[in-house]
Design an enzyme around this catalytic site. Sequence first.
Site, PDB file in Angstrom:
ATOM      1  N   GLN A 131       0.892  -1.157  -0.329  1.00 20.54           N
ATOM      2  CA  GLN A 131      -0.020  -0.229  -0.256  1.00 20.54           C
ATOM      3  C   GLN A 131       1.159   0.651  -0.033  1.00 20.54           C
ATOM      4  O   GLN A 131       0.891   1.691  -0.923  1.00 20.54           O
ATOM      5  CB  GLN A 131      -0.615  -0.136   1.035  1.00 20.54           C
ATOM      6  CG  GLN A 131      -1.382   1.130   1.295  1.00 20.54           C
ATOM      7  CD  GLN A 131      -2.831   1.003   2.663  1.00 20.54           C
ATOM      8  OE1 GLN A 131      -3.508   0.337   2.667  1.00 20.54           O
ATOM      9  NE2 GLN A 131      -2.530   2.348   3.381  1.00 20.54           N
ATOM     10  N   THR A 132       1.497   1.710   1.052  1.00 21.68           N
ATOM     11  CA  THR A 132       2.376   2.264   1.361  1.00 21.68           C
ATOM     12  C   THR A 132       3.362   3.031   0.082  1.00 21.68           C
ATOM     13  O   THR A 132       4.062   2.125  -0.270  1.00 21.68           O
ATOM     14  CB  THR A 132       2.935   3.139   2.766  1.00 21.68           C
ATOM     15  OG1 THR A 132       3.967   1.434   2.663  1.00 21.68           O
ATOM     16  CG2 THR A 132       1.747   2.773   3.325  1.00 21.68           C
ATOM     17  N   SER A 138       0.354   7.806   5.478  1.00 21.18           N
ATOM     18  CA  SER A 138      -1.285   8.062   5.822  1.00 21.18           C
ATOM     19  C   SER A 138      -2.563   7.847   5.590  1.00 21.18           C
ATOM     20  O   SER A 138      -3.344   7.840   4.911  1.00 21.18           O
ATOM     21  CB  SER A 138      -1.145   9.524   7.213  1.00 21.18           C
ATOM     22  OG  SER A 138       0.241   8.669   7.947  1.00 21.18           O
ATOM     23  N   ARG A 304      19.997  -5.406  41.327  1.00 18.98           N
ATOM     24  CA  ARG A 304      20.814  -4.358  41.562  1.00 18.98           C
ATOM     25  C   ARG A 304      20.328  -3.929  42.566  1.00 18.98           C
ATOM     26  O   ARG A 304      19.886  -3.392  43.383  1.00 18.98           O
ATOM     27  CB  ARG A 304      20.261  -3.486  40.277  1.00 18.98           C
ATOM     28  CG  ARG A 304      21.941  -2.085  40.185  1.00 18.98           C
ATOM     29  CD  ARG A 304      22.836  -2.559  39.556  1.00 18.98           C
ATOM     30  NE  ARG A 304      23.771  -1.402  39.597  1.00 18.98           N
ATOM     31  CZ  ARG A 304      25.046  -1.826  38.743  1.00 18.98           C
ATOM     32  NH1 ARG A 304      25.492  -3.793  38.832  1.00 18.98           N
ATOM     33  NH2 ARG A 304      25.166  -1.011  38.858  1.00 18.98           N
ATOM     34  N   GLN A 324      12.831   5.472  42.034  1.00 17.45           N
ATOM     35  CA  GLN A 324      12.749   3.921  41.312  1.00 17.45           C
ATOM     36  C   GLN A 324      10.966   3.479  40.732  1.00 17.45           C
ATOM     37  O   GLN A 324      10.413   3.486  40.257  1.00 17.45           O
ATOM     38  CB  GLN A 324      13.555   2.491  41.784  1.00 17.45           C
ATOM     39  CG  GLN A 324      13.742   1.286  40.277  1.00 17.45           C
ATOM     40  CD  GLN A 324      14.608   2.330  39.548  1.00 17.45           C
ATOM     41  OE1 GLN A 324      14.961   2.568  39.533  1.00 17.45           O
ATOM     42  NE2 GLN A 324      15.021   0.861  38.887  1.00 17.45           N
ATOM     43  N   THR A 416       3.527   4.298  13.927  1.00 19.23           N
ATOM     44  CA  THR A 416       3.413   4.778  12.703  1.00 19.23           C
ATOM     45  C   THR A 416       3.262   3.849  11.935  1.00 19.23           C
ATOM     46  O   THR A 416       1.655   4.621  11.295  1.00 19.23           O
ATOM     47  CB  THR A 416       4.954   5.215  12.028  1.00 19.23           C
ATOM     48  OG1 THR A 416       5.615   5.590  13.332  1.00 19.23           O
ATOM     49  CG2 THR A 416       4.569   5.758  10.842  1.00 19.23           C
ATOM     50  N   GLU A 418      -0.465   1.586  11.117  1.00 16.36           N
ATOM     51  CA  GLU A 418      -1.882   1.558  10.873  1.00 16.36           C
ATOM     52  C   GLU A 418      -2.644   2.384  11.668  1.00 16.36           C
ATOM     53  O   GLU A 418      -2.977   2.567  12.504  1.00 16.36           O
ATOM     54  CB  GLU A 418      -2.134   0.069  11.955  1.00 16.36           C
ATOM     55  CG  GLU A 418      -1.568  -1.435  10.968  1.00 16.36           C
ATOM     56  CD  GLU A 418      -2.846  -1.419   9.637  1.00 16.36           C
ATOM     57  OE1 GLU A 418      -3.945  -1.467  10.625  1.00 16.36           O
ATOM     58  OE2 GLU A 418      -2.628  -2.160   9.175  1.00 16.36           O
TER      59      GLU A 418
END
Lengths: 658, 658
Positions: A131-132, A138, A304, A324, A416, A418
């Site tokens: 498609q693109t 878009s 850690r 944290q 980005t 869909e």
Amino acid sequence: MADERRKAEFDVDSMKIVWAGSKHVFDVVDRMSKLVAADPVFRKDDRTMLSRKDLFTSSLKKSAHAFKRMNELNLTYEEATELRFFVDEPTYTDLHWGMFVPAIKGQGTDEQQEKWLPLAQKMQIIGCYAQTELGHGSNVQGLETTATFDSKTDEFVLHSPTLTSSKWWPGGLGKVSTHAVVYARLLTDGQDHGVHGFIVQLRSLEDHLPLPGITVGDIGTKFGNGAYNTMDNGVLRFDHVRIPRNQMLMRVLQVSREGKCTYSDVPRQLIYGTMVYVRQKIVKDASNALSRAVTIATRYSCVRRQFGSQNGGPETQVIDYKTQQNRLFPLLASAYAFRFVAEWLHWLYGDVTDRLKVNDFSTLQEAHACTAGLKSLTTSATADAIEECRKLCGGHGYLCSSGLPELFAVYIPGCTYEGDNVVLLLQVARYLVKMVSQLGSGIQPVGTTAYMGRAEQLMQCHSDVKKAEDWLNPSAILEAFEARAIRMAVSTARSLGKFSNPEEGFAELSADLAEVAVAHCQLIVVSKFINKLKQEIHGNGVKQQLILLYNIYALSLLHKHRGEFLATSSITAKQASLATTQLRNLFSQVRPNAVALVDSFNYTDHYLGSVLGRYDGNVYPKLYEAAWKDPLNDSVVPDGYVEYIKPLLQNNLHLSRL
Amino acid sequence: MADERRKAEFDVDSMKIVWAGSKHVFDVVDRMSKLVAADPVFRKDDRTMLSRKDLFTSSLKKSAHAFKRMNELNLTYEEATELRFFVDEPTYTDLHWGMFVPAIKGQGTDEQQEKWLPLAQKMQIIGCYAQTELGHGSNVQGLETTATFDSKTDEFVLHSPTLTSSKWWPGGLGKVSTHAVVYARLLTDGQDHGVHGFIVQLRSLEDHLPLPGITVGDIGTKFGNGAYNTMDNGVLRFDHVRIPRNQMLMRVLQVSREGKCTYSDVPRQLIYGTMVYVRQKIVKDASNALSRAVTIATRYSCVRRQFGSQNGGPETQVIDYKTQQNRLFPLLASAYAFRFVAEWLHWLYGDVTDRLKVNDFSTLQEAHACTAGLKSLTTSATADAIEECRKLCGGHGYLCSSGLPELFAVYIPGCTYEGDNVVLLLQVARYLVKMVSQLGSGIQPVGTTAYMGRAEQLMQCHSDVKKAEDWLNPSAILEAFEARAIRMAVSTARSLGKFSNPEEGFAELSADLAEVAVAHCQLIVVSKFINKLKQEIHGNGVKQQLILLYNIYALSLLHKHRGEFLATSSITAKQASLATTQLRNLFSQVRPNAVALVDSFNYTDHYLGSVLGRYDGNVYPKLYEAAWKDPLNDSVVPDGYVEYIKPLLQNNLHLSRL
């Protein structure tokens, strides 16, 4: 880690079922993930060190092996899908099964389906979804590739008229696919009939060479080590390539032998159903990726230790630092929140499908807006969260062996593809503004916008939170989120009203509109989490943990966006401060359950792919071991020593041939 | 692009000088960047496609070539530094020049400097800086490596007693360095005298093999393609390695022949001077990385068009969308803001150095807090901004040829090294809380905390902004930022006061404290930008542009953090809304100048390393061209076709040896 697991205040096995969605799903997922983990062909610990070519070849091998195993084990569709998921490597089969086959099913006539689907299902052809284009993403309506009907030969002529019309990005196109569904402008009778899909063979089934008139290749290396570089995203150009007329997908629009166009009575809204399907899957994937990152960061934060040693004893586990917890626990809560909203979206898709069957389109627009918005919200949040988890792992999170760099790189395209996340938010905002404009007209907002029906009350209400614990009342949170969402929507709609040209106003205020959409979508996630808590939930202490996570999710959002809550007077500054206090209290409650809450995702060490996130917590010896496997350690003295280091040390550089 | 450049309303050449800092610096930078760009050895467009080994060898070649060119051209120190900067590739010489040589200069006695510096300066030895260990990063006092004095032989014995004591991360250590400054616990007379530096030879100068007792190697592949994988971050273990006593760096603490420790009269505060130096450089680097990402996103946003085509005309340039401007222009403004605060920090370092020379330590603490905070603020913002710029480039930003993936991956370690960004914020907060506790005691806050001396007034004041344009008054902005910062500090200090154990309170409230520090640091950036505007600035229209950028920087921060401005009643909801309105107006003003404002950074296409950011805007043909250079396009039919694709298509998989 055993110590950490002993601290848990709930039944982990029951939580695993809640996370999976059902006992059945849990069993399938558990079996498939272990099957993949035990199979040496699916090994991936060397993936980030392979060159592009070796990486790609090894990915081809895994795909073939996966298909072979599916057949040998006679896996169901559900099992096969999970197996491919746990192989955990983007590959051409994702597009073949996820886009090529569904496109034919959705847009092909019965005849076309009968002809092409068996070939695809046996993988006698491999397909992708083209498609693109280089210049068009878009805006699908802006595609330039043409398919011109030639009535003399009863063929379509596919052509790439410009450089920017080159197909660009389709996965599986570059090196593997033999066929593609190509989207092109249909030209017949000198008329442009818009963009439609065409089945085009790209490569010979004999020797895999591109057919005449076709230029095809890979578009190049992408972000990250391993990651999406296992995929052959491709470029494709047509030089007047001819295909028979019956290879246009004609379920909706038919082109006759004479080149006449006729629309069938198949409702065109069907395409929205497909979009709802794809996007609800993306939301579930967000919960997978996020929970995976959170598992790594949580376990490593327990292993850690840094600072705080007293009298020579061990240092403090970094998970015990409030900074944290303040960053990590809202992400843990988000993983669960996204999981449950995905579960609900799955139900919504079923509901939409059932309605479409009886030509009931009444909920379609709302369902489309809400899946678009949730796709945008969850993928953006997840991408940021993975990087935050990487930072929470300090320096070692920067090593590929931590698994987080690859997880980030492989995840971010989801923001980005869909639908670009910003474009999607604007679609949602457009829908919300429309709803606002209809308030009082008698048209009742449905589904996730139902709260807008109570606009009058929500515009006026005052939160009655007086002390920190009042924020634990779900209705207090829900009301605050509803008030913020509607007030932002109404206020932006008012600003829009001041423009004589609505489209100009929409463009001018688009940044505000995107914020309106986010506020609405966050409300959806919060309210679906509340709904989940109303369901029957089995297992000792499980529900209590979910309530805790729900509160953390909602209150951390409230803290983060308190500017909007305050600006809309949805809550007072004092109430905002109480919410923050309550949030910090909840962190202490979740702390002893943190490891058990990530164990509940039931991930194998293979799937996690992280030395830092290992189930057994044996981090340092394995980090040390992993280092020596780097290609740079193949020799003690590095390649290039004689040419570039020795002459430097001996001040002989001027003699060297550089 | 020519059209875009014609729109500019200011003199770009003058802005280039402002950005560089002076005409002299501009000339050096311009010359060096062009010299590197023109030299084929420094080519980097294939970097993201190289295997780790090839990448590393090519980096060795560039380093040697750079050193050769510096000698041939007889470059000054300033020129050589710029040349290395524009080679734009992390490499062992960064540590040699940036850490090894300065450590000897700062911590070595005169004798030691005389012995080692000439060797290092001619690169007859190559050194690195071996501090962090597998189990110890931020907490330097927790290092485990030991250096035990043996008075019998007058030697130190270096030893790695545990796995977690392995040196881990030092750049240049893995494959190249012949020497290291190693930080280890000094043990003598059975006493632990804390962590000190020792010069240790690691590899033979004859054949580059590790010396007896030394295990050394690379720690493995790191995040990203190319990026930091040109660097041999290393692991190092000692098995009772002996060095002569005079290889302990003894400027501050001396160990005698008998093993007695004596402190010299050299002020120990000197170490803070070095930290100020290193961190001001990091802030400047932030402005470099950010401006580079912004250049790519701005130029590409002008080239890229999507939607909005009218009557078949071209689509709209994406830079004209408000959502794009709303995300991009604050980053453009931040690049300038960070540049000017870096310029000021450079001055501050000079001031601190001058004072240290006369034993004036009065500003040291404040200078240390402010550089720590600005390092944290600017690197975190820049890391996020690079990723935001990548997203602003849509799908194509995900290709390595866009340059943004590598820029992100190579930049992000800056958030962790030289002080983890969260740890640094807490140091700043600790200082601010101390300042608050001294209010009214007669001790006057200095430097960037001077505003705290006006606490009484700032706790009370009300912003007198009444209309959107009132926000253009610098004093309105400054007052709002000062009020927010002091009110957050005072309120958190009050909460701290409720704890009987202050350290427990500090731990409990650390998330709030980090927010206090950010508010203070943002105020510094804003106020230094204002100071810059008060200086004489040459060039047509230049000052106007800077005022515009300053306003965008401050108002976008105000919008983003309006929750804090509102919660502290520093401004009202109405005023917040006016600020947003004013901000959107400013976007339209900066729009025609956007390309010229990034041209002012004066970056060569070589340095940018981005097809999307090219000066000439010739994006699509070059993207297309770059794709074909990928290794995967070496052959039309990919490796693995015969083994893994053909048997699949021919349904022969069951016969294949998988």
